[in-house]
Design an enzyme around this catalytic site. Structure first.
Site, PDB file in Angstrom:
ATOM      1  N   ASP A 202     102.126 -27.129   3.410  1.00  0.00           N
ATOM      2  CA  ASP A 202     101.818 -28.069   2.336  1.00  0.00           C
ATOM      3  C   ASP A 202     101.051 -29.251   2.940  1.00  0.00           C
ATOM      4  O   ASP A 202     100.142 -29.041   3.741  1.00  0.00           O
ATOM      5  CB  ASP A 202     103.120 -28.470   1.629  1.00  0.00           C
ATOM      6  CG  ASP A 202     102.921 -29.343   0.404  1.00  0.00           C
ATOM      7  OD1 ASP A 202     102.326 -28.861  -0.578  1.00  0.00           O
ATOM      8  OD2 ASP A 202     103.357 -30.503   0.431  1.00  0.00           O
TER       9      ASP A 202
ATOM     10  N   HIS B 266     104.311 -20.830  -3.110  1.00  0.00           N
ATOM     11  CA  HIS B 266     104.021 -22.010  -2.291  1.00  0.00           C
ATOM     12  C   HIS B 266     105.078 -22.200  -1.196  1.00  0.00           C
ATOM     13  O   HIS B 266     104.824 -22.884  -0.213  1.00  0.00           O
ATOM     14  CB  HIS B 266     103.955 -23.256  -3.183  1.00  0.00           C
ATOM     15  CG  HIS B 266     103.403 -24.455  -2.488  1.00  0.00           C
ATOM     16  ND1 HIS B 266     102.158 -24.462  -1.903  1.00  0.00           N
ATOM     17  CD2 HIS B 266     103.925 -25.688  -2.278  1.00  0.00           C
ATOM     18  CE1 HIS B 266     101.924 -25.655  -1.364  1.00  0.00           C
ATOM     19  NE2 HIS B 266     102.991 -26.414  -1.571  1.00  0.00           N
TER      20      HIS B 266
ATOM     21  N   TYR C  39     100.611 -38.550  -1.386  1.00  0.00           N
ATOM     22  CA  TYR C  39      99.898 -38.612  -2.667  1.00  0.00           C
ATOM     23  C   TYR C  39      99.017 -39.836  -2.838  1.00  0.00           C
ATOM     24  O   TYR C  39      97.838 -39.725  -3.204  1.00  0.00           O
ATOM     25  CB  TYR C  39     100.906 -38.472  -3.820  1.00  0.00           C
ATOM     26  CG  TYR C  39     101.645 -37.166  -3.722  1.00  0.00           C
ATOM     27  CD1 TYR C  39     101.014 -35.964  -4.021  1.00  0.00           C
ATOM     28  CD2 TYR C  39     102.955 -37.123  -3.241  1.00  0.00           C
ATOM     29  CE1 TYR C  39     101.671 -34.752  -3.883  1.00  0.00           C
ATOM     30  CE2 TYR C  39     103.620 -35.914  -3.098  1.00  0.00           C
ATOM     31  CZ  TYR C  39     102.972 -34.731  -3.407  1.00  0.00           C
ATOM     32  OH  TYR C  39     103.612 -33.535  -3.246  1.00  0.00           O
TER      33      TYR C  39
END
Length: 313
Positions: A102, A290, A230
């Site tokens: 990730d 994922h 983020y």
């Protein structure tokens, strides 16, 4: 699991939590994503240790059992890169195999770009080579309810997550993000509202696993995780013509929602990614999501160990 040793190593003024198993001159450093933590690598750590490697997994600064930076709102991916290099120095490791999942793929590749002399090879899961900056994630090509867009908005994810206990937030994200569709909320909903309470945990993720994740995020909270990756992903790297010169492996699940990000599948399948990572092997896992390394650990472990064994120090 009981053979995994835990310690704290002081790195750039912060104590980072380090989990470790195995010994020998060949070290493998595992870098987690979100909503993950060192524990996400439990299967891989034991497997590579059994294969003769020293396995090391960390909680990034601001995550889990690692200390919080004094100004989390100023954090960027480059703090993680500097932490990794300083950690290698502290552990007297001159060169390392780096494995990132990730968003952990970003610092994994950045260490290889900026400090190639410290990296033997890079393995990433779920994310191909991307450089942080305005073009890293094409938010504008997805609806405005795209989860990254929502989480980049100051205060929005905090209010969304704050309606639930930490364990419920982790449960919701694991269920949502193990599906094949990109999480996108309608205008009148938040990302947590996409979760159906009747949906069970994936069969490969136990209540015990969930409790372990929750206990770690209860300690660290979500403040730094929302900042890095983020809210800082658009910080430009300033790197001209980035190249990964070491051998690399990309493992992608065919059912990983990231493949549906604009341009990502073509970028990988067309080989365009090899403009940045010339010596790249790409493997697609047909049923992989994922969280392919937790979902199908034996298959992923074999892919990783076979790749590591092919490399020489």
């Amino acid at each position: 699991m009981e053979n995994i040793k835990h310690s704290h190593v002081e790195v750039r003024g912060l104590k980072l939590h380090v989990a470790e198993i195995g010994s020998g001159p060949k070290s493998v450093l595992f870098l987690h994503g979100f909503p993950e933590i060192w524990y996400t690598w439990r299967y891989q750590m034991i497997a590579v240790a059994n294969a003769g490697y020293r396995a090391i997994a960390i909680d990034f600064r601001g995550y889990g059992l690692s200390e919080q930076p004094s100004e989390p709102e100023k954090g960027t991916m480059y703090d993680l890169v500097d932490d990794i290099v300083a950690l290698l120095d502290s552990l007297s490791i001159s060169k390392v195999f780096v494995i990132g999942k990730d968003f952990g793929a970003f610092p994994a590749y950045l260490v290889a770009v900026l400090h190639p002399e410290r990296v033997i090879t890079v393995v990433t899961l779920g994310i191909p080579f991307l450089v942080p900056g305005a073009s890293a994630v094409q938010n504008h090509l997805l609806p405005k309810g795209f989860y990254i867009t929502r989480w980049q908005e100051p205060g929005r994810a905090e209010a969304d997550f704050g309606r639930f206990d930490v364990k419920s937030v982790i449960r919701n994200i694991y269920i949502l993000f193990s599906g094949p569709e990109v999480p996108i909320a309608p205008d009148d909903q938040e990302i947590m509202d996409l979760f159906n309470p009747s949906t069970p945990l994936p069969p490969w993720f136990s209540e015990e696993d969930l409790a372990t994740y929750a206990s770690l995020y209860e300690k660290s909270g979500f403040k730094f995780p929302l900042q890095v990756p983020y809210r800082s992903i658009k910080v430009e790297s300033g790197i001209n013509d980035p190249k990964v010169t070491v051998p690399a492996l990309l493992i992608m699940g065919e059912k990983d929602y990231v493949i549906k990000f604009p341009g990502i599948e073509e970028y990988i399948r067309s080989g365009a990614v090899k403009n940045f990572v010339p010596d790249l092997e790409i493997i697609f896992v047909p049923e992989g999501t994922h969280f392919v390394h937790e979902q199908l650990p034996e298959e992923v472990n074999q892919l990783i160990i076979s790749f590591l064994d092919k490399q020489s120090i």
